[in-house]
Design a protein around this motif. Structure first.
Motif, PDB file in Angstrom:
ATOM      1  N   ILE A 194       0.846  -1.189   0.000  1.00  0.00           N
ATOM      2  CA  ILE A 194       0.000   0.000   0.000  1.00  0.00           C
ATOM      3  C   ILE A 194       0.884   1.242   0.000  1.00  0.00           C
ATOM      4  O   ILE A 194       1.905   1.281   0.689  1.00  0.00           O
ATOM      5  CB  ILE A 194      -0.914   0.020   1.244  1.00  0.00           C
ATOM      6  N   THR A 195       0.492   2.252  -0.765  1.00  0.00           N
ATOM      7  CA  THR A 195       1.124   3.559  -0.645  1.00  0.00           C
ATOM      8  C   THR A 195       0.168   4.507   0.063  1.00  0.00           C
ATOM      9  O   THR A 195      -1.052   4.389  -0.074  1.00  0.00           O
ATOM     10  CB  THR A 195       1.501   4.150  -2.017  1.00  0.00           C
ATOM     11  N   ALA A 196       0.723   5.453   0.814  1.00  0.00           N
ATOM     12  CA  ALA A 196      -0.122   6.364   1.591  1.00  0.00           C
ATOM     13  C   ALA A 196       0.588   7.692   1.786  1.00  0.00           C
ATOM     14  O   ALA A 196       1.820   7.786   1.712  1.00  0.00           O
ATOM     15  CB  ALA A 196      -0.462   5.752   2.945  1.00  0.00           C
ATOM     16  N   GLY A 197      -0.218   8.710   2.081  1.00  0.00           N
ATOM     17  CA  GLY A 197       0.316  10.022   2.418  1.00  0.00           C
ATOM     18  C   GLY A 197       0.667  10.841   1.196  1.00  0.00           C
ATOM     19  O   GLY A 197       0.489  10.422   0.052  1.00  0.00           O
ATOM     20  N   PRO A 198       1.211  12.046   1.415  1.00  0.00           N
ATOM     21  CA  PRO A 198       1.666  12.885   0.312  1.00  0.00           C
ATOM     22  C   PRO A 198       3.096  12.516  -0.079  1.00  0.00           C
ATOM     23  O   PRO A 198       3.745  11.712   0.599  1.00  0.00           O
ATOM     24  CB  PRO A 198       1.636  14.284   0.925  1.00  0.00           C
ATOM     25  N   THR A 199       3.573  13.064  -1.174  1.00  0.00           N
ATOM     26  CA  THR A 199       5.009  13.057  -1.432  1.00  0.00           C
ATOM     27  C   THR A 199       5.515  14.485  -1.278  1.00  0.00           C
ATOM     28  O   THR A 199       4.739  15.442  -1.273  1.00  0.00           O
ATOM     29  CB  THR A 199       5.337  12.520  -2.833  1.00  0.00           C
ATOM     30  N   LEU A 221      -6.541   1.930   5.604  1.00  0.00           N
ATOM     31  CA  LEU A 221      -6.620   0.753   4.733  1.00  0.00           C
ATOM     32  C   LEU A 221      -5.533  -0.254   5.097  1.00  0.00           C
ATOM     33  O   LEU A 221      -5.776  -1.473   5.057  1.00  0.00           O
ATOM     34  CB  LEU A 221      -6.502   1.176   3.271  1.00  0.00           C
ATOM     35  N   ALA A 222      -4.353   0.219   5.469  1.00  0.00           N
ATOM     36  CA  ALA A 222      -3.300  -0.697   5.925  1.00  0.00           C
ATOM     37  C   ALA A 222      -3.749  -1.449   7.170  1.00  0.00           C
ATOM     38  O   ALA A 222      -3.553  -2.669   7.289  1.00  0.00           O
ATOM     39  CB  ALA A 222      -2.012   0.075   6.191  1.00  0.00           C
ATOM     40  N   ARG A 223      -4.364  -0.724   8.112  1.00  0.00           N
ATOM     41  CA  ARG A 223      -4.868  -1.392   9.319  1.00  0.00           C
ATOM     42  C   ARG A 223      -5.960  -2.401   8.970  1.00  0.00           C
ATOM     43  O   ARG A 223      -5.963  -3.529   9.479  1.00  0.00           O
ATOM     44  CB  ARG A 223      -5.406  -0.363  10.315  1.00  0.00           C
ATOM     45  N   ALA A 228      -7.697  -7.997   8.389  1.00  0.00           N
ATOM     46  CA  ALA A 228      -8.305  -9.020   7.544  1.00  0.00           C
ATOM     47  C   ALA A 228      -7.369 -10.193   7.293  1.00  0.00           C
ATOM     48  O   ALA A 228      -7.703 -11.083   6.500  1.00  0.00           O
ATOM     49  CB  ALA A 228      -8.747  -8.414   6.219  1.00  0.00           C
ATOM     50  N   GLY A 229      -6.201 -10.199   7.940  1.00  0.00           N
ATOM     51  CA  GLY A 229      -5.309 -11.345   7.871  1.00  0.00           C
ATOM     52  C   GLY A 229      -4.186 -11.237   6.872  1.00  0.00           C
ATOM     53  O   GLY A 229      -3.424 -12.197   6.700  1.00  0.00           O
ATOM     54  N   ALA A 230      -4.032 -10.086   6.196  1.00  0.00           N
ATOM     55  CA  ALA A 230      -2.985  -9.929   5.194  1.00  0.00           C
ATOM     56  C   ALA A 230      -1.652  -9.572   5.838  1.00  0.00           C
ATOM     57  O   ALA A 230      -1.602  -9.018   6.934  1.00  0.00           O
ATOM     58  CB  ALA A 230      -3.380  -8.852   4.192  1.00  0.00           C
ATOM     59  N   CYS A 231      -0.588  -9.886   5.115  1.00  0.00           N
ATOM     60  CA  CYS A 231       0.754  -9.405   5.454  1.00  0.00           C
ATOM     61  C   CYS A 231       0.957  -8.104   4.698  1.00  0.00           C
ATOM     62  O   CYS A 231       0.993  -8.098   3.460  1.00  0.00           O
ATOM     63  CB  CYS A 231       1.799 -10.450   5.067  1.00  0.00           C
ATOM     64  N   VAL A 232       1.078  -6.986   5.410  1.00  0.00           N
ATOM     65  CA  VAL A 232       0.969  -5.660   4.804  1.00  0.00           C
ATOM     66  C   VAL A 232       2.290  -4.908   4.883  1.00  0.00           C
ATOM     67  O   VAL A 232       2.913  -4.817   5.950  1.00  0.00           O
ATOM     68  CB  VAL A 232      -0.130  -4.829   5.495  1.00  0.00           C
ATOM     69  N   THR A 233       2.694  -4.342   3.748  1.00  0.00           N
ATOM     70  CA  THR A 233       3.806  -3.396   3.688  1.00  0.00           C
ATOM     71  C   THR A 233       3.254  -2.051   3.254  1.00  0.00           C
ATOM     72  O   THR A 233       2.518  -1.965   2.258  1.00  0.00           O
ATOM     73  CB  THR A 233       4.890  -3.866   2.702  1.00  0.00           C
ATOM     74  N   LEU A 234       3.611  -1.014   3.981  1.00  0.00           N
ATOM     75  CA  LEU A 234       3.092   0.332   3.743  1.00  0.00           C
ATOM     76  C   LEU A 234       4.249   1.240   3.340  1.00  0.00           C
ATOM     77  O   LEU A 234       5.182   1.451   4.119  1.00  0.00           O
ATOM     78  CB  LEU A 234       2.418   0.855   5.013  1.00  0.00           C
ATOM     79  N   VAL A 235       4.197   1.756   2.127  1.00  0.00           N
ATOM     80  CA  VAL A 235       5.184   2.732   1.665  1.00  0.00           C
ATOM     81  C   VAL A 235       4.562   4.105   1.864  1.00  0.00           C
ATOM     82  O   VAL A 235       3.578   4.453   1.209  1.00  0.00           O
ATOM     83  CB  VAL A 235       5.559   2.501   0.196  1.00  0.00           C
ATOM     84  N   PRO A 244       0.309   1.361  11.691  1.00  0.00           N
ATOM     85  CA  PRO A 244      -0.665   0.396  12.218  1.00  0.00           C
ATOM     86  C   PRO A 244       0.016  -0.861  12.740  1.00  0.00           C
ATOM     87  O   PRO A 244       1.080  -1.268  12.256  1.00  0.00           O
ATOM     88  CB  PRO A 244      -1.536   0.088  10.986  1.00  0.00           C
ATOM     89  N   ASP A 245      -0.604  -1.499  13.737  1.00  0.00           N
ATOM     90  CA  ASP A 245      -0.059  -2.709  14.339  1.00  0.00           C
ATOM     91  C   ASP A 245       0.111  -3.799  13.284  1.00  0.00           C
ATOM     92  O   ASP A 245      -0.773  -4.028  12.457  1.00  0.00           O
ATOM     93  CB  ASP A 245      -0.990  -3.217  15.446  1.00  0.00           C
TER      94      ASP A 245
END
Length: 407
Positions: A194-199, A221-223, A228-235, A244-245
């Motif tokens: 997932i990407t989030a925030g401004p640049t 959305l990352a949370r 929902a059980g996914a392995c999440v990477t947030l850029v 998020p935890d």
């Protein structure tokens, strides 16, 4: 809307100084709509009184397995079977050892053994030497194998004055873990980027070009994906939000940094969700020194270059992930969002009006796909993110089955 409305929770306390955190945890559980029954071990009453939890919960507190207030004197059966979950916080070294081996010599351990299919979650709290002891680690592994969920422990300063792992998680962390436990695992086994925030595009060492994105929608959305059980990477671009935890965060500043971070990961994930508000243009001639304001020497003109299109590049990968993008518009939402979806070559675009969503706590999303527009109600961003996870899960191809070796 509170997340635990209609849920009945048994909150168990064992002996430990972390019992003081459980009073706050009880209040937070109630704030989320849960009905809470408190069960304490005798050791727990040495650290905090029954009266505290009776006053906070407005309900009887249970310590004695033979308590005559329970009509049939079977509190270990009645409390466990009527609960949606049992949460033990703090969970001591001794408690972990006893439930690992099915011992039931007090009310709390007895109801854990008698709980049937009721879920059990425990938040360990102990000295770091006790937590890292081979027997405790062996017990923790066995509990996980038995379907018990461990929340923590954390690392940090402990009551004994030492520092290390074994500290009980804070009340808000435990609460989020319990809320996440009840969320449907619609993305179990999936990997999500997932990407989030401004640049932030550099003009000089102190000035940047950016936008009004707070990052709240992407972080929500990352949370929701992690719940929902996914392995999440947030850029993530520069924001002031906590990660998020259970989510791995990669911090970036510019659009080009975000593009590089995403492309390093994209080929290895199942889903790519482009939520960030990425600058379309970067500064081609940033100054190495601060640009000074002067009437005699006006600022040099900025030269712009287009930034890479992150979503389009990921969507074009052969055998790449399932992709979804966001369209933050100020007018003609339907026309612009559908055009963007077709231009990027993705199945789903989520649109909203930037002037209503940026910086706000809630949002009104519209989903655009081949069938047209599908509006969602205006709601908090976390609730919107959970509903979006549901919509994504409905559109995903089936997860590949795991092949098993012949017997």
């Amino acid at each position: 809307m509170p997340d635990l409305i209609g849920k009945r929770i048994v909150l168990g306390l064992t002996g430990g100084i972390a019992c003081y955190k459980s009073a706050e945890l009880l209040r937070r559980l109630q704030d989320e709509g849960a009905k809470v029954d408190v069960v304490m071990t005798e050791a727990a009453t040495r650290f905090i009184t029954e009266a505290t939890f009776q006053a906070l919960s407005g309900r009887p507190v249970w310590v004695d397995a033979w308590d005559a207030r329970m009509a049939n004197r079977m509190a270990h059966i009645n409390l466990a079977r009527s609960a949606d979950a049992i949460l033990v916080a703090p969970a001591s070294t001794d408690f972990l050892a006893r439930i690992t081996h099915g011992l039931a010599d007090d009310l709390l351990t007895a109801l854990c053994v008698a709980r049937g299919a009721v879920p059990l979650l425990v938040a360990p709290a102990m000295n770091h030497e006790m937590w890292t002891h081979a027997a405790t680690q062996r017990n923790a592994r066995q509990l996980l194998a038995d379907g018990v969920q461990l929340i923590g422990p954390a690392e940090g300063e402990q009551a004994c004055g030492e520092t290390g792992s074994g500290r009980m998680m804070e009340a808000d962390q435990i609460l989020r873990a319990l809320i996440a436990f009840f969320q449907p695992k619609r993305l179990a086994g999936r990997t999500v980027l997932i990407t989030a925030g401004p640049t932030s595009e550099t003009i000089d060492p102190v000035r940047v070009l950016t936008n009004r994105s707070s990052g709240r929608m992407g972080y929500a959305l990352a949370r929701a994906c992690a719940e929902a059980g996914a392995c999440v990477t947030l850029v993530s671009g520069p924001v002031s939000l906590p990660c998020p935890d259970g989510v791995t965060r990669i911090a970036v500043d510019s659009a080009r940094q975000m593009h590089a971070a995403v492309m390093r990961q994209a080929a290895t994930v199942d889903l790519f969700l482009a939520v960030a508000a990425v600058a379309d243009w970067g500064v081609a001639n940033p100054s190495a020194q601060k640009l000074k304001k002067s009437a005699q020497a006006p600022l040099p003109p900025l030269q712009f270059v287009p930034n890479p299109d992150i979503l389009a590049d990921v969507a074009a990968l052969p055998g790449g992930p399932w992709c979804m993008g966001f369209a933050a518009e100020t007018e003609h939402l339907h026309e612009h969002a559908q055009a963007k979806r077709l231009r990027k070559g993705v199945e789903l675009i989520v649109g909203n009006l930037a002037q209503e969503a940026m910086g706000a706590e809630d949002t009104e999303l519209v989903l655009f796909d081949d069938q047209g527009a599908h509006p969602l109600p205006r709601q908090g961003k976390l609730q919107a993110a959970r509903e979006l996870v549901l919509e994504i899960s409905r559109r995903l191809p089936p997860a590949p089955s795991v092949a098993t070796a012949p017997l």
